[in-house]
Design an enzyme around this catalytic site. Structure first.
Site, PDB file in Angstrom:
ATOM      1  N   ASP A   1       4.441   0.901   6.629  1.00  0.00           N
ATOM      2  CA  ASP A   1       5.484   2.188   6.809  1.00  0.00           C
ATOM      3  C   ASP A   1       6.501   1.925   7.878  1.00  0.00           C
ATOM      4  OD1 ASP A   1       6.175   4.909   6.413  1.00  0.00           O
ATOM      5  OD2 ASP A   1       4.610   5.577   7.526  1.00  0.00           O
TER       6      ASP A   1
ATOM      7  N   HIS B   1      13.516  -1.747   3.085  1.00  0.00           N
ATOM      8  CA  HIS B   1      12.573  -2.000   1.994  1.00  0.00           C
ATOM      9  C   HIS B   1      12.673  -3.569   1.721  1.00  0.00           C
ATOM     10  CE1 HIS B   1      11.545   2.006   1.624  1.00  0.00           C
ATOM     11  NE2 HIS B   1      12.413   2.475   1.103  1.00  0.00           N
TER      12      HIS B   1
ATOM     13  N   LEU C   1      -7.364 -15.794  -1.604  1.00  0.00           N
ATOM     14  CA  LEU C   1      -7.185 -14.669  -1.497  1.00  0.00           C
ATOM     15  C   LEU C   1      -6.737 -13.546  -2.574  1.00  0.00           C
ATOM     16  CD1 LEU C   1      -6.166 -12.363   0.924  1.00  0.00           C
ATOM     17  CD2 LEU C   1      -3.844 -13.378   0.696  1.00  0.00           C
TER      18      LEU C   1
HETATM   19  C1  IPE Z   1       2.803   5.807   3.055  1.00  0.00           C
HETATM   20  O1  IPE Z   1       4.037   6.056   3.398  1.00  0.00           O
HETATM   21  C2  IPE Z   1       2.973   5.190   1.607  1.00  0.00           C
HETATM   22  C3  IPE Z   1       3.214   3.724   1.725  1.00  0.00           C
HETATM   23  C4  IPE Z   1       3.396   3.210   2.705  1.00  0.00           C
HETATM   24  C5  IPE Z   1       3.587   3.023   0.586  1.00  0.00           C
HETATM   25  P1  IPE Z   1       4.963   7.452   3.537  1.00  0.00           P
HETATM   26  O2  IPE Z   1       5.868   7.021   4.081  1.00  0.00           O
HETATM   27  O3  IPE Z   1       5.030   7.753   1.923  1.00  0.00           O
HETATM   28  O4  IPE Z   1       3.852   8.512   4.044  1.00  0.00           O
HETATM   29  P2  IPE Z   1       4.131  10.044   4.862  1.00  0.00           P
HETATM   30  O5  IPE Z   1       5.168  10.628   3.715  1.00  0.00           O
HETATM   31  O6  IPE Z   1       4.937   9.397   6.162  1.00  0.00           O
HETATM   32  O7  IPE Z   1       2.834  10.705   5.223  1.00  0.00           O
HETATM   33  C1  IPE Z   2       7.375   2.354   3.760  1.00  0.00           C
HETATM   34  O1  IPE Z   2       8.528   2.861   4.541  1.00  0.00           O
HETATM   35  C2  IPE Z   2       7.627   2.216   2.360  1.00  0.00           C
HETATM   36  C3  IPE Z   2       7.406   3.077   1.439  1.00  0.00           C
HETATM   37  C4  IPE Z   2       6.711   4.339   1.602  1.00  0.00           C
HETATM   38  C5  IPE Z   2       7.697   2.836  -0.012  1.00  0.00           C
HETATM   39  P1  IPE Z   2       9.208   4.074   4.522  1.00  0.00           P
HETATM   40  O2  IPE Z   2      10.101   4.040   3.361  1.00  0.00           O
HETATM   41  O3  IPE Z   2       8.201   5.384   4.356  1.00  0.00           O
HETATM   42  O4  IPE Z   2       9.953   4.182   5.976  1.00  0.00           O
HETATM   43  P2  IPE Z   2      10.198   5.446   6.862  1.00  0.00           P
HETATM   44  O5  IPE Z   2       8.674   5.992   7.188  1.00  0.00           O
HETATM   45  O6  IPE Z   2      10.801   6.513   6.021  1.00  0.00           O
HETATM   46  O7  IPE Z   2      10.716   4.998   8.128  1.00  0.00           O
HETATM   47 MG    MG Z   3       7.177   6.501   5.921  1.00  0.00          MG
END
Ligand code: IPE
Ligand code: IPE
Ligand code: MG
Length: 254
Positions: free
Chosen positions: A34, A51, A145
C-alpha cells in the site's frame, strides 16, 4: 550459524543490518502493498507513477524472499474494492501484470519461482488474464518460491462463495452439516493447499486488513510500517522478519 546461513542463501544485496536466523524463517509471508499513490503525490507525480515504481519493488522483494528460503509470498495487488477507483487508474493497474511479466518472467523461471494467482478471474480484462495464465503455465513445474498474486481478491466474497458451495453440497446430500469442519471451509478458499501466512506486512501506515485473507490470518503475526510500498526495500523486509523472529507465537497456549 549466521555465517552458515548466508553461505547457503547468499548475502542480501542491500546493506541489511538485521540479524536473521535460518531456523525460524516464516514459511509464508503475505504483503499488503500500500501507499503507491501517496508516494507519487509526495513527489508531485501522478498516482500511476507510484504503481509503476511499486512494480519494481515487487521484483526486488520476490528475489529477497527467494534468497531467504521463504516458501510462499502472497502479494495483494488489487482488491475487489479497487474497481471503485477512476477507470484510467484501474486500466493502468490491469496492464501492470503484463508489463511485469514481460520484463521479469524469464528471470523468475531461471530462479525456479512458481507464479500463482488468487482472485476472481472472470472480471479481469482478457489481456491481464492471458499474461498471468502464461506465467502460471510456464512456471507450473517450478519447485522454488511460490509467488502468489492476489488480484481482484476479496476475503468476504471468498468466504461467502465457500459457504454457498457447502450449502449446495448439503442440499445435494453430499455433505452432512455435522461433518462440516474448519478444513471443509479452508478447502473451498483460494488458498486451498497453502499454509496460512506466518507474517503479514502492510506498508504505508494504514492499520487495517482491507478485506485481505480474513480467515487465513487468524494467527499470523502482523507488522506495519509507515514506509510507502515504492520505497520498501530488502532491508525493510529483513527488519520485518527480524521482528517476526523475536515474537513468541502462542496460538492460545502458554
Ligand atoms: C488494499 O489497499 C488493497 C491493495 C493493496 C491491493 P487499499 O488502498 O485499497 O486499501 P484501503 O482502501 O486504504 O483500505
Ligand atoms: C496500493 O497503493 C496499490 C493498490 C491498492 C492497487 P494505493 O494505490 O492504494 O496507494 P495509496 O494508498 O492511495 O497511497
Ligand atoms: Mg491504498
Amino acid at each position: 550459524m549466521i555465517d552458515r546461513f548466508w553461505a547457503k542463501f547468499g548475502k542480501p544485496s542491500s546493506d541489511s543490518v538485521h540479524t536473521l536466523t535460518k531456523d525460524n524463517m516464516p514459511k509464508h509471508v503475505a504483503i499488503i502493498m500500500d501507499g503507491n499513490g501517496r508516494w507519487a503525490k509526495s513527489r508531485g507525480l501522478p498516482r500511476i507513477a507510484g504503481h509503476h515504481t511499486g512494480m519494481k519493488v515487487v521484483k526486488q522483494i520476490t528475489m529477497a524472499a527467494d534468497r531467504l528460503g521463504i516458501q510462499y509470498l502472497t502479494l495483494y495487488a488489487f482488491s475487489t474494492e479497487n474497481w471503485k477507483r477512476p477507470k484510467a487508474e484501474v486500466d493502468f493497474l490491469m496492464r501492470l501484470p503484463q508489463e511485469f511479466l514481460s520484463i521479469e518472467l524469464e528471470e523468475l523461471i531461471a530462479n525456479n519461482v512458481q507464479v500463482r494467482m488468487m482472485g476472481y478471474r472472470d472480471a479481469l480484462p482478457s489481456h491481464t488474464i492471458r499474461a498471468l495464465e502464461e506465467a502460471i503455465a510456464r512456471t507450473a513445474d517450478n519447485t522454488g518460491l511460490i509467488l502468489n498474486f492476489a488480484l481482484n481478491y476479496g476475503s468476504r466474497t471468498e468466504m461467502t462463495d465457500a459457504v454457498k458451495r457447502i450449502a449446495e453440497a448439503v442440499r445435494d446430500g453430499e455433505l452432512k452439516p455435522e461433518d462440516i469442519e474448519e478444513s471443509t471451509i479452508a478447502e473451498r478458499l483460494f488458498t486451498n493447499g497453502l499454509p496460512d501466512p506466518d507474517l503479514l506486512i502492510r506498508t504505508s501506515g494504514e492499520l487495517r486488513l482491507s478485506n485481505f485473507m480474513l480467515w487465513q490470518l487468524a494467527y499470523s503475526e502482523m507488522w506495519f510500517t509507515d514506509v510507502y510500498w515504492p520505497e520498501f526495500s530488502e532491508s525493510h523486509f529483513h527488519e520485518a522478519i527480524a521482528e517476526y523472529q523475536r515474537r513468541a507465537r502462542r496460538y492460545g497456549g502458554l
